[in-house]
Design a protein around this motif. Sequence first.
Motif, PDB file in Angstrom:
ATOM      1  N   ARG A  14       0.785  -1.104   0.168  1.00  0.00           N
ATOM      2  CA  ARG A  14      -0.046  -0.107  -0.033  1.00  0.00           C
ATOM      3  C   ARG A  14       0.919   1.263  -0.036  1.00  0.00           C
ATOM      4  N   LEU A  15       2.056   1.291   0.492  1.00  0.00           N
ATOM      5  CA  LEU A  15       3.155   2.333   0.625  1.00  0.00           C
ATOM      6  C   LEU A  15       3.564   2.597  -0.738  1.00  0.00           C
ATOM      7  N   GLY A  16       3.787   1.746  -1.492  1.00  0.00           N
ATOM      8  CA  GLY A  16       4.391   2.062  -2.806  1.00  0.00           C
ATOM      9  C   GLY A  16       5.393   0.675  -3.163  1.00  0.00           C
ATOM     10  N   ARG A  17       6.211   1.113  -4.145  1.00  0.00           N
ATOM     11  CA  ARG A  17       7.236  -0.091  -4.585  1.00  0.00           C
ATOM     12  C   ARG A  17       8.509   0.278  -4.171  1.00  0.00           C
ATOM     13  N   VAL A  18       9.261  -0.835  -3.599  1.00  0.00           N
ATOM     14  CA  VAL A  18      10.519  -0.865  -3.121  1.00  0.00           C
ATOM     15  C   VAL A  18      11.670  -0.573  -4.177  1.00  0.00           C
ATOM     16  N   PRO A  19      12.360   0.377  -4.126  1.00  0.00           N
ATOM     17  CA  PRO A  19      13.376   0.652  -5.228  1.00  0.00           C
ATOM     18  C   PRO A  19      14.496  -0.269  -5.372  1.00  0.00           C
ATOM     19  N   PRO A  20      15.246  -0.320  -6.259  1.00  0.00           N
ATOM     20  CA  PRO A  20      16.721  -1.046  -6.251  1.00  0.00           C
ATOM     21  C   PRO A  20      17.519  -0.524  -5.012  1.00  0.00           C
ATOM     22  N   LEU A  21      18.169  -1.341  -4.349  1.00  0.00           N
ATOM     23  CA  LEU A  21      18.913  -1.214  -3.196  1.00  0.00           C
ATOM     24  C   LEU A  21      20.235  -1.796  -3.293  1.00  0.00           C
ATOM     25  N   PRO A  22      21.248  -1.123  -2.734  1.00  0.00           N
ATOM     26  CA  PRO A  22      22.677  -1.389  -2.932  1.00  0.00           C
ATOM     27  C   PRO A  22      23.057  -2.946  -2.233  1.00  0.00           C
ATOM     28  N   ALA A  23      23.887  -3.726  -2.651  1.00  0.00           N
ATOM     29  CA  ALA A  23      24.325  -4.983  -1.929  1.00  0.00           C
ATOM     30  C   ALA A  23      25.154  -4.590  -0.655  1.00  0.00           C
ATOM     31  N   PRO A  24      24.794  -5.633   0.201  1.00  0.00           N
ATOM     32  CA  PRO A  24      24.413  -6.806   0.199  1.00  0.00           C
ATOM     33  C   PRO A  24      23.059  -6.709   0.574  1.00  0.00           C
ATOM     34  N   VAL A  25      22.245  -5.573   0.467  1.00  0.00           N
ATOM     35  CA  VAL A  25      20.690  -5.660   0.951  1.00  0.00           C
ATOM     36  C   VAL A  25      19.988  -6.476   0.118  1.00  0.00           C
ATOM     37  N   ARG A  26      19.020  -7.309   0.278  1.00  0.00           N
ATOM     38  CA  ARG A  26      18.230  -8.230  -0.570  1.00  0.00           C
ATOM     39  C   ARG A  26      16.679  -7.921  -0.257  1.00  0.00           C
ATOM     40  N   ILE A  27      15.653  -8.128  -1.014  1.00  0.00           N
ATOM     41  CA  ILE A  27      14.197  -8.050  -0.923  1.00  0.00           C
ATOM     42  C   ILE A  27      13.697  -9.368  -0.956  1.00  0.00           C
ATOM     43  N   GLU A  28      12.740  -9.580  -0.243  1.00  0.00           N
ATOM     44  CA  GLU A  28      11.789 -10.685  -0.439  1.00  0.00           C
ATOM     45  C   GLU A  28      10.403 -10.313  -0.214  1.00  0.00           C
ATOM     46  N   PRO A  29       9.486 -10.774  -1.409  1.00  0.00           N
ATOM     47  CA  PRO A  29       7.969 -10.394  -1.136  1.00  0.00           C
ATOM     48  C   PRO A  29       7.556 -11.568   0.055  1.00  0.00           C
TER      49      PRO A  29
END
Length: 244
Positions: A182-197
């Motif tokens: 609801r807040l919006g879309r997560v942008p590309p982030l720098p390593a070592p950050v990862r994203i999971e749905p």
Amino acid sequence: MIETYYIGAYWGARKEDAEECARRLATVVQLLQPVDPLFASWFKSAKSLKESLKRPLELDLPVLIKYVQSKVMRDDRRQPMEALGFSIWLWNGRQAGNDAWLRMGCGGYSEWVGNNCILEAPDEGPGSERVLTTSFQVQALRALATAWDPDWGVANSRAHREMIEPKYPEVWPGWVTYLSRRLGRVPPLPAPVRIEPVEDQGTLVILTPERFTAANPEHVALADRVRELLERAGLLQRKPPPAK
């Protein structure tokens, strides 16, 4: 001094009755059970821990609804204040010698109240080596997010929160951050950050594969950079409730 951690999910005014809150409560308890043996069972809050052990949490829905209803917020005259929702505290009965606490404020729809679910797992003792891992933090925050559908959530070090709160008083992302779709879309982030749905509800942003600590300048710098990118994307507009 030992760096302590907490896991929290937060959302704004959302009117839900005792049955809806009971269903979400049952869901979070069931989702936490496979995460760690610490969450094998829960006990209702009482005047003492000894008394609490006599009150195991039952997931039978009619029983659970009745329990949640008994936890409606009340005024000084003990009159129900339904707009403030329900306040629930659970204890794990010191599983394997370790205490864990789960507290929830749910169903509140007044503009003066925020809803939340806070999990406190042990920072010391035989279970802490499992708790202080990225895997545990991710799984636990995922369980809270799935059950409660919050606006945002975080698994974080209290020392880090206290470090950045004066600079960023509204929202403070941490070791693992949950952001609702609801807040919006997560942008590309720098390593070592990862994203999971998290199903179709939102996204987990995981800063480091190792334990995040406020004592590590590289961790703090990474957290600041990620926060800047999330803020630039308009994802940090929700205001959290006061820190406990």
